[in-house]
Design a protein around this motif. Sequence first.
Motif, PDB file in Angstrom:
ATOM      1  N   HIS A 902      -1.652   9.108  -5.005  1.00 49.66           N
ATOM      2  CA  HIS A 902      -1.845   9.967  -3.856  1.00 49.66           C
ATOM      3  C   HIS A 902      -1.014  11.210  -4.060  1.00 49.66           C
ATOM      4  O   HIS A 902       0.145  11.138  -4.389  1.00 49.66           O
ATOM      5  CB  HIS A 902      -1.429   9.270  -2.557  1.00 49.66           C
ATOM      6  CG  HIS A 902      -1.748  10.098  -1.376  1.00 49.66           C
ATOM      7  ND1 HIS A 902      -0.804  10.825  -0.720  1.00 49.66           N
ATOM      8  CD2 HIS A 902      -2.926  10.366  -0.778  1.00 49.66           C
ATOM      9  CE1 HIS A 902      -1.380  11.481   0.260  1.00 49.66           C
ATOM     10  NE2 HIS A 902      -2.672  11.227   0.232  1.00 49.66           N
ATOM     11  N   SER A 903      -1.658  12.279  -3.877  1.00 48.32           N
ATOM     12  CA  SER A 903      -1.049  13.484  -4.373  1.00 48.32           C
ATOM     13  C   SER A 903      -0.416  14.339  -3.290  1.00 48.32           C
ATOM     14  O   SER A 903       0.374  15.203  -3.577  1.00 48.32           O
ATOM     15  CB  SER A 903      -2.114  14.308  -5.073  1.00 48.32           C
ATOM     16  OG  SER A 903      -3.212  14.413  -4.185  1.00 48.32           O
TER      17      SER A 903
ATOM     18  N   LYS B 448      -6.131   0.598   6.060  1.00 48.72           N
ATOM     19  CA  LYS B 448      -5.116   1.244   5.226  1.00 48.72           C
ATOM     20  C   LYS B 448      -5.730   1.696   3.902  1.00 48.72           C
ATOM     21  O   LYS B 448      -5.528   2.830   3.462  1.00 48.72           O
ATOM     22  CB  LYS B 448      -3.985   0.249   4.973  1.00 48.72           C
ATOM     23  CG  LYS B 448      -2.942   0.704   3.988  1.00 48.72           C
ATOM     24  CD  LYS B 448      -1.914  -0.413   3.767  1.00 48.72           C
ATOM     25  CE  LYS B 448      -1.248  -0.271   2.416  1.00 48.72           C
ATOM     26  NZ  LYS B 448      -0.470  -1.468   2.056  1.00 48.72           N
ATOM     27  N   PHE B 452      -6.286   5.525   2.402  1.00 49.91           N
ATOM     28  CA  PHE B 452      -5.877   6.048   1.096  1.00 49.91           C
ATOM     29  C   PHE B 452      -7.034   6.758   0.413  1.00 49.91           C
ATOM     30  O   PHE B 452      -6.885   7.851  -0.133  1.00 49.91           O
ATOM     31  CB  PHE B 452      -5.379   4.907   0.193  1.00 49.91           C
ATOM     32  CG  PHE B 452      -3.893   4.697   0.283  1.00 49.91           C
ATOM     33  CD1 PHE B 452      -3.017   5.589  -0.329  1.00 49.91           C
ATOM     34  CD2 PHE B 452      -3.357   3.633   0.977  1.00 49.91           C
ATOM     35  CE1 PHE B 452      -1.644   5.403  -0.243  1.00 49.91           C
ATOM     36  CE2 PHE B 452      -1.992   3.439   1.064  1.00 49.91           C
ATOM     37  CZ  PHE B 452      -1.115   4.332   0.453  1.00 49.91           C
ATOM     38  N   ALA B 455      -7.745   9.957   2.198  1.00 45.31           N
ATOM     39  CA  ALA B 455      -6.680  10.922   1.962  1.00 45.31           C
ATOM     40  C   ALA B 455      -6.835  11.550   0.581  1.00 45.31           C
ATOM     41  O   ALA B 455      -6.694  12.762   0.403  1.00 45.31           O
ATOM     42  CB  ALA B 455      -5.325  10.234   2.098  1.00 45.31           C
ATOM     43  N   ASN B 456      -7.163  10.708  -0.402  1.00 41.62           N
ATOM     44  CA  ASN B 456      -7.374  11.248  -1.748  1.00 41.62           C
ATOM     45  C   ASN B 456      -8.570  12.188  -1.780  1.00 41.62           C
ATOM     46  O   ASN B 456      -8.572  13.190  -2.490  1.00 41.62           O
ATOM     47  CB  ASN B 456      -7.582  10.110  -2.754  1.00 41.62           C
ATOM     48  CG  ASN B 456      -6.251   9.484  -3.167  1.00 41.62           C
ATOM     49  OD1 ASN B 456      -5.187  10.065  -2.925  1.00 41.62           O
ATOM     50  ND2 ASN B 456      -6.307   8.309  -3.774  1.00 41.62           N
ATOM     51  N   ALA B 459      -7.527  15.320  -0.266  1.00 43.94           N
ATOM     52  CA  ALA B 459      -6.583  16.015  -1.141  1.00 43.94           C
ATOM     53  C   ALA B 459      -7.308  16.666  -2.303  1.00 43.94           C
ATOM     54  O   ALA B 459      -6.714  17.401  -3.080  1.00 43.94           O
ATOM     55  CB  ALA B 459      -5.537  15.033  -1.657  1.00 43.94           C
ATOM     56  N   GLY B 462      -6.907  13.461  -7.540  1.00 46.00           N
ATOM     57  CA  GLY B 462      -5.569  13.368  -8.087  1.00 46.00           C
ATOM     58  C   GLY B 462      -5.079  14.750  -8.510  1.00 46.00           C
ATOM     59  O   GLY B 462      -5.800  15.471  -9.175  1.00 46.00           O
ATOM     60  N   GLY B 463      -3.867  15.103  -8.093  1.00 44.51           N
ATOM     61  CA  GLY B 463      -3.330  16.410  -8.448  1.00 44.51           C
ATOM     62  C   GLY B 463      -3.735  17.487  -7.467  1.00 44.51           C
ATOM     63  O   GLY B 463      -3.220  18.598  -7.503  1.00 44.51           O
ATOM     64  N   GLY B 464      -4.661  17.194  -6.586  1.00 40.91           N
ATOM     65  CA  GLY B 464      -5.093  18.211  -5.620  1.00 40.91           C
ATOM     66  C   GLY B 464      -4.058  18.390  -4.518  1.00 40.91           C
ATOM     67  O   GLY B 464      -3.263  17.490  -4.249  1.00 40.91           O
ATOM     68  N   LEU B 499       1.728   7.357   3.913  1.00 42.10           N
ATOM     69  CA  LEU B 499       0.412   7.991   3.782  1.00 42.10           C
ATOM     70  C   LEU B 499       0.073   8.756   5.060  1.00 42.10           C
ATOM     71  O   LEU B 499      -0.370   9.899   5.005  1.00 42.10           O
ATOM     72  CB  LEU B 499      -0.665   6.933   3.511  1.00 42.10           C
ATOM     73  CG  LEU B 499      -2.084   7.487   3.466  1.00 42.10           C
ATOM     74  CD1 LEU B 499      -2.316   8.262   2.189  1.00 42.10           C
ATOM     75  CD2 LEU B 499      -3.114   6.377   3.620  1.00 42.10           C
ATOM     76  N   GLN B 502       2.076  11.931   5.177  1.00 37.98           N
ATOM     77  CA  GLN B 502       1.607  12.918   4.201  1.00 37.98           C
ATOM     78  C   GLN B 502       0.298  13.536   4.663  1.00 37.98           C
ATOM     79  O   GLN B 502       0.067  14.736   4.504  1.00 37.98           O
ATOM     80  CB  GLN B 502       1.430  12.244   2.834  1.00 37.98           C
ATOM     81  CG  GLN B 502       2.757  11.915   2.174  1.00 37.98           C
ATOM     82  CD  GLN B 502       2.599  11.011   0.950  1.00 37.98           C
ATOM     83  OE1 GLN B 502       1.648  10.229   0.888  1.00 37.98           O
ATOM     84  NE2 GLN B 502       3.502  11.121   0.006  1.00 37.98           N
ATOM     85  N   MET B 506      -0.798  17.412   5.680  1.00 41.51           N
ATOM     86  CA  MET B 506      -1.950  18.140   5.143  1.00 41.51           C
ATOM     87  C   MET B 506      -2.784  18.746   6.277  1.00 41.51           C
ATOM     88  O   MET B 506      -3.237  19.883   6.183  1.00 41.51           O
ATOM     89  CB  MET B 506      -2.799  17.186   4.308  1.00 41.51           C
ATOM     90  CG  MET B 506      -3.841  17.860   3.456  1.00 41.51           C
ATOM     91  SD  MET B 506      -4.357  16.799   2.082  1.00 41.51           S
ATOM     92  CE  MET B 506      -5.164  15.470   2.916  1.00 41.51           C
TER      93      MET B 506
END
Lengths: 904, 557
Positions: A902-903, B448, B452, B455-456, B459, B462-464, B499, B502, B506
């Motif tokens: 998770h980034s 949950k 995730f 959320a990914n 985002a 990955g890395g975003g 999570l 975070q 965002m």
Amino acid sequence: MQLTALLQAAQSADASVRTQAEQTLSTLQQQQYGDLCVGLSAELADASKPVDARRLAGLILKNTLDAKEDARKTALVQQWLAADEGMRKQVKLNLLATLGTQGDAGHTAALVIAKVAAIEVPRKQWPELIEALLANMGATPSSRELRQSTLEALGYTCEELGNLDDDFLSQLEVNSILTAVVQGMRKEEPEVDVRHAATVALQNALTFAHNNFSNDSERNYVMQIICEGTLADNSRIRQASWECLACIASGYYDKLPSYMQDIFSLTQRTVKGDEEDVVLQALEFWCTVAEEELERDGDGTDADSVNHHFIRAALPHLVPLLLEQLTKQEEGQEADDGVWNVAMAAGTCLALCASVAEDAVVPLVMPYVTANIQKTDGPESWRAREAATFAFGSILEGPGVDTLGQLVQSGLGFLLTALKQDPSAYVKDTTAWTIGRIFEFVHGEDAAAPLLGPGNLPQVVEALRSAIRDAPHIAEKVCYAISQLAAGFEEHGGTSPMSPYFKDIVQALLETVSGAGRYYEQYISASRPAEQAEQTRLQTQAFEAINEVVRASAADTTPMVVQLIPLVISKINETLHINAASGVDAAERQREMQGLLCGMTLVIVQKLSESEVAKGGVLQYADHIMQALLDVFACRTASVHEEAMLAVGAMTYSCGRQFSKYMHSFFPVLQRGLAHHQEWQVCQVTVGVLGDICRAVEDGILDYCDSIMQTLLTNLQSADVHRNIKPQILSAFGDIALAIGDRFEKYLQHVVPMLQSAMVMSVQQQQSGGEDAAEYNNLLRHGILEAWAGMLNGLSKDKAEQYLKPYAPSLLDFVQAIYADTEGHDDGVLKASAALLGDIASTLTAVGPLFQQKPFVQPFLQQLDRDSTTAETANWARQMIEKAMRAPQAQAPQDGGNSYVHSA
Amino acid sequence: MDEPHHAGTPPHRRETYKSTHGVHTAVEATDRRRKETVAFSTQHKELTLRSKRLKRDASLSSLGPPAISREPSRTSLGGEALSEAGPEVSIAPEDVAAEVQAAVDAIRAAKPVGSEVCLDTVRHLRQLLSNYDEPPFKEAVQAGAVPVLVAALQPPRMDATAMETIFEAAWAITNLAVGEFETVKAVLAAAPILIAYLGGGSGLPVAEQCAWALGNIAAEDFDFRQTLIANGVVRPLAALLVGAAKALDSGTADIDDPALSAGTTAAWALSNVLKGAGREVGEVMGVEGAPEAIVRLVAEAPEHLATEAAWVLAYVTASHEAHLNRMVSLGVLPPMLTRLSAAVDQMLQDEQLGRALLIPLMRSLGNIAAGGGSAAVAQLLSLEAGPALQALVTCAGSHHHGLQREACWVLSNVAGMPGRGGVDALKAAGAVPALMLLLKESPFHVRKEAAFALANICADGGGGTGNAETLNTLFGSDRDALRALLSLMRSADMDAARLGLQFTEMVLRLLDTGAEEVEAVDGIDAIEAVQYGAAPPELQRMAAALVDKYYGADNES
């Protein structure tokens, strides 16, 4: 008031006099039962009384001994048995004395005697009955009336006793009865009425004649007398003799070989020259033989399965005889349910023969078909065309698709044309039926050369769409053809050959539905029952055809199926405006219409629920569908509409948890349905829907559980509730326990004792035996097993251990009793039993010793291994039990570690 | 009884004239629908019960493979068919110890080892250990059962009777190995000789029984696993997998083939051994042909065997990136994806069937998505992976919370793969609506995982650092969803709380109306639950910073 006067008053044309007399009689039956029975029997016996009073006295007496409803019948029997023995004796003497008196009192007495016999003979309380009747036959001097009514009494008594599970007549009595009856049947008997009564009596006495029919000389004699009866001067005797032969064909099929040659000759003689009623019975004999042979598969010596293939042997002669009869139609009778004539009987017989003889029938029938189906010479030529078409339709079930394929292939075009153009409605009716049968039996989607495909489907659909506008009886058969056409195709790659026609066909059917509806409205006050019945049938068939088309629809027509939802909802809304208060007919009409529409809704919802994508179509309209269904429920507050309830059940599957939002408004209906046990099937359906809801909304049912459980428990304890509902209620306990888990805890104190007494009852029933009892017992077992399974799996292990552990031994005993009941064997019950063992082993701790003490478990599970439907469950249960017995702790490997990326 | 009918219409026969099978009246139509509905309902009821049953016994899917039956093994050893029932008479508890002692003494006295006499005594002890609910494990150990059984495992010469003696002794040890800690500890002494038989020199049934015993020992305790590994258990178990793959490749093995059966048990035992293991997984990879065998078995083996092999794969892929990528380079992904789709199809037909295999496959797949190199990523994003992703979405939409959770976990890892590719693949597979639904409607452990994944996705992979457009589309106007996600902050599960926090960050950062939206779903309250709750300090600081930045005094004015 004198009884005679009272009986006459009860038949008065003046309703108030009549009603009062009936009430008096009813009061007498309650308050002075014995006196009334004696009085009635005396009235019946008294030749000086008026004929109608005597007849009514007999009928009332009969009705104090028997009734259609089981509960009432049991009560009447008890009342009779509890009555004073002297009184009963007097009644019986009066009845016997009535035999032989003038008029029809003897006949009435014979009926009543049989009713008393049905109660008393099994209880050995009327040992002298048969003897007394036989004495009448040998009495000198004897009268025609005495012998006739005595034979009737013997026949009716045999019929009553034959309906019981056990035999209560001694072989000696049977011998004497047969002797007396056959004596009366002889051609030497001068009195026609006596000979006829004897022949009818034989039909009923045959049930008991097994030993006599095993004896060649006795049987030969009886058969000879019967066959002579088919040649009697009097047609009633000939007819009754053929009825005897039909009874023998079903009861003593294996004994027929030595007589078939003669019977066939008699058949030819009768069919070619006798009166219609006699011919019908002769054809009935062959229908019976054919039915027997359809059920028999063996060539062995076992009497129950031996097949002498009489139909195959007689076929070359029988078929032409039957074909000849087909042109004896009565014009205008094709749509009349109440008519039975020689052409219909011969056609029905031909169809049965085709089912038995299969391919062999085809070459015998086809020449007739081709020679006659195109005849257009003269005004009566429709007979030939109809007969030929019917003959063709008859042979479609039985012969193989390979044999029929080519014939049907080349004939279909002709039939489609005839359906549109033949001037005779009779021919069109039969043609539509034949086309339907073609689709039903020779659809051949899997065949190398499929009958139906893009090449001819346009023509087929066009013909059906046009013919559906024809007369109702024809349209009805077109609907049947459409159903079969649609049902024969399977979905391949998201489409079906029917897909291009879905819209047009459904449209045509919808028009039929509305048309029939309007037509019906016109006649509603015109009171023409036959027309109304025809329209109702058409409407039912049209809806069924829509449903069938929807069921068979492929994925590419899903949007069109979805589009039917708003349409069906608007049609439901239309029914809401039928003024049900305006009369019984209108209310009935509303109920029927709503039934059909809710049925259609159900089918659509079920169909769309098959795929996740299509389900969206239901969800989109879910609020509207539920509102429409609730409106239907609101039309009646005293009962619950069953079809609407079924549709709600389907909605639970589409909506899943989201069904919760309808619970508030639906709950009162649910509760009403659960409490409304007077219509037991509706109540049963509601209990089933409760289970559906539990699965859909899970603990969303929690708020309603207290009331629901109370209603269910009340039903369970009530003696008025139909017993078929009760197993389903037990099963619903399981559903609720599964849905709400540990919050079921508070109901256990009520539920568990109920289950225990149900288990006791089940084991008792098992010991008492009987086929009906066995069937019900399996329902009961199912309910019990599902209740325990639901609780064992619904409650947490801790709670299950705490509350259910003590019952584990009795559950194992229960399963053992089921296993021991080899006669009542039922796969579903066995499977549920095995599953319960698995549940006990996997849920409760330290149950190993329990299983250890039950050597039946191993062989029980092994038995289940042999059947593929139960093997999987047995295997699972075995693993659970082995685990419990070995108390293993080997653990499943855990997962290979979460690795979240998770980034943010 | 009424007047017997005379001429005219025999009612039952008239009904068959121009008979149309199917319904004729509204009553019959209702009847048909009632029957169909009841059948439908019954079917669902069975499915519901079935899934509950599986949930209740989660170990079923990989406990000693169900296909293994004691009976065939025994007869294949040539032993006479003895009654399996053993002593029917139950023995009073106080007598059990004496009975066991007598049985152990009898073995000790029965000479030579491997004779008929010896076999009977060993079998008797094994029966005693099989037949009680609370089997006399402790008593047996105290009576000295382990040494005599170890002795019985080593007959001086080999013949059919001796082989069966070994088999019975191994069986007895298998049972002892499910006892309590102390009992299993005592059994550990038998491990070296059990391992020795894994080679298959005394027949595959014996090897399989020993594998079973070892698997049970491994299941008990981490230290025992280390001891077994130190004694070299991994290689011969892995070799049995290779043997099973060879048998499979020969094309003649049927489902009862001893090599497949032994391979199934060995794979199960191996996965028990590897539980929690680290570098030892490397040993498996070092056995010649073993990685390839795993690929083969996962690809082609019958369901039970494939399931156990997939569990091994799950541990391999969880261990080290090098091992993971080795498996990828051997081509494990394509067959995994195929099998995954097939298992989901199968499960849709029959829930009990495909599910056992699905879970280890999903775990392996999730591991590969999380830790796989560029080759893995490329394969997972290829067109061929589409059906498998859709199958995962189907699982996410299933009725099993367990399955939903696993599937969401994999989806979250796919979404978290480097770059936007994973996110796009998920969108193409139709995952987003399913995840949104799960976020709003499912129990916590599923929600949950769905969170995730979402959320990914928001985002941007990955890395975003977040995609305002996606975020706005999914959560901008769906307050129920936003509420569900933000409520994770109140969770006692710190992963979930983190999570949630975070994600809140965002939202606040990327959405124009973020502050209002968060406030509207009681988000401030939730942030403060982290800030003032029992969260680790670094989360508390982060929460404080968010409140400060977006709802501080500056913003108020």
